[in-house]
Design an enzyme around this catalytic site. Sequence first.
Site, PDB file in Angstrom:
ATOM      1  N   LYS A  20      -6.200   9.358  -8.462  1.00 24.09           N
ATOM      2  CA  LYS A  20      -6.661  10.110  -7.293  1.00 24.09           C
ATOM      3  C   LYS A  20      -7.116  11.509  -7.706  1.00 24.09           C
ATOM      4  CE  LYS A  20      -6.401   8.814  -3.577  1.00 24.09           C
ATOM      5  NZ  LYS A  20      -7.416   8.143  -2.713  1.00 24.09           N
ATOM      6  N   HIS A  70      -0.671  10.980  -2.466  1.00 23.77           N
ATOM      7  CA  HIS A  70      -2.020  10.574  -2.086  1.00 23.77           C
ATOM      8  C   HIS A  70      -2.980  11.743  -1.933  1.00 23.77           C
ATOM      9  CE1 HIS A  70      -5.291   9.567   0.753  1.00 23.77           C
ATOM     10  NE2 HIS A  70      -5.325   8.439   0.069  1.00 23.77           N
ATOM     11  N   HIS A 116       0.830  -1.208   0.000  1.00 26.91           N
ATOM     12  CA  HIS A 116       0.000   0.000   0.000  1.00 26.91           C
ATOM     13  C   HIS A 116       0.863   1.257   0.000  1.00 26.91           C
ATOM     14  CE1 HIS A 116      -3.008   2.737   2.245  1.00 26.91           C
ATOM     15  NE2 HIS A 116      -3.443   2.601   1.011  1.00 26.91           N
ATOM     16  N   ARG A 117       0.800   2.014  -1.096  1.00 28.29           N
ATOM     17  CA  ARG A 117       1.639   3.203  -1.264  1.00 28.29           C
ATOM     18  C   ARG A 117       3.120   2.848  -1.070  1.00 28.29           C
ATOM     19  NH1 ARG A 117      -2.104   7.293   2.438  1.00 28.29           N
ATOM     20  NH2 ARG A 117      -4.086   6.342   1.812  1.00 28.29           N
ATOM     21  N   ASP A 140      -0.035  -2.079   4.355  1.00 26.21           N
ATOM     22  CA  ASP A 140       1.115  -1.220   4.662  1.00 26.21           C
ATOM     23  C   ASP A 140       2.350  -2.048   4.978  1.00 26.21           C
ATOM     24  OD1 ASP A 140      -0.664   0.909   4.484  1.00 26.21           O
ATOM     25  OD2 ASP A 140      -0.900   1.127   6.663  1.00 26.21           O
ATOM     26  N   ASP A 183      -0.806   6.345  -5.802  1.00 23.95           N
ATOM     27  CA  ASP A 183      -1.812   7.349  -6.150  1.00 23.95           C
ATOM     28  C   ASP A 183      -1.190   8.405  -7.052  1.00 23.95           C
ATOM     29  OD1 ASP A 183      -3.882   6.555  -3.884  1.00 23.95           O
ATOM     30  OD2 ASP A 183      -1.925   6.737  -2.916  1.00 23.95           O
ATOM     31  N   GLU A 228       0.757  -0.501  -4.831  1.00 24.76           N
ATOM     32  CA  GLU A 228      -0.363   0.398  -5.081  1.00 24.76           C
ATOM     33  C   GLU A 228       0.138   1.817  -4.864  1.00 24.76           C
ATOM     34  OE1 GLU A 228      -3.758   2.935  -3.616  1.00 24.76           O
ATOM     35  OE2 GLU A 228      -1.901   2.353  -2.609  1.00 24.76           O
ATOM     36  N   GLU A 259      -3.732   4.170  -8.801  1.00 26.91           N
ATOM     37  CA  GLU A 259      -5.022   4.735  -8.429  1.00 26.91           C
ATOM     38  C   GLU A 259      -5.115   6.162  -8.947  1.00 26.91           C
ATOM     39  OE1 GLU A 259      -7.770   6.212  -4.716  1.00 26.91           O
ATOM     40  OE2 GLU A 259      -6.308   4.628  -4.299  1.00 26.91           O
TER      41      GLU A 259
END
Length: 226
Positions: free
Chosen positions: A103, A49, A7-8, A221, A36, A34, A101
């Site tokens: 965003k 993000h 995640h990120r 995470d 943004d 992943e 993603e």
Amino acid sequence: MVQKIGHRGAKGYVAENTLESFQKALDLGANAVELDVHVCATGELVVFHDFTVDRMTNGSGEVHKLTLEQLKRLTVAGEFSIPTLVETFELINRKCWINVELKGHSTAEPVCQLIEEYVTERGWHYEDFIVSSFQKEELERTKAINPKIRLAALSQASVEQALEWADELSAYAIHPHFSLLTEDNIMVAKSRGYKINVWTVNHDEDIQRLETYKIDGIISDFPDRL
């Protein structure tokens, strides 16, 4: 095998959406990262993000109103810099697949252009990417520009909403919040042919419960916990 999706990057260890965080996710054996994206004032895609830089940097202001030069002068969490999507692709270099993603607003077209460039000129494949968003219009635009790009419907509201969007978009996957999952709605999603990648799962008891379900990926995470 359930895919480990950072995640990120590896947000639990290194500041989110930085090249160092993506490298950490790779080091921890993530199958995917992943991230943004927003379009900044000078037109580049930047990996970030929030809609403002206030939370994560030593600056303030809206991402889309700042130039790339201004964004590059900021420090993230005191020591890192905001990467462009190009820099991130170069770092990942097909070592894992990438969940982009959408965003910010108006991100569909430049993301499609960049993916197409990497597929046609750089030897990447469409399978190296999934494009997701909470913004249906951005996903619709992506589909209209290039229907070969794999789409995922993000939802915090309900699996039913994600499935409704996925049906309308001919999506590849749904990305619901993990708390929305039941054996019944998983069965429905699978019967319609969708992959299921859930977010954001960090606690061992949640991970263990989800691993009993027939899902495809877990966004965390801490990708090493998966």
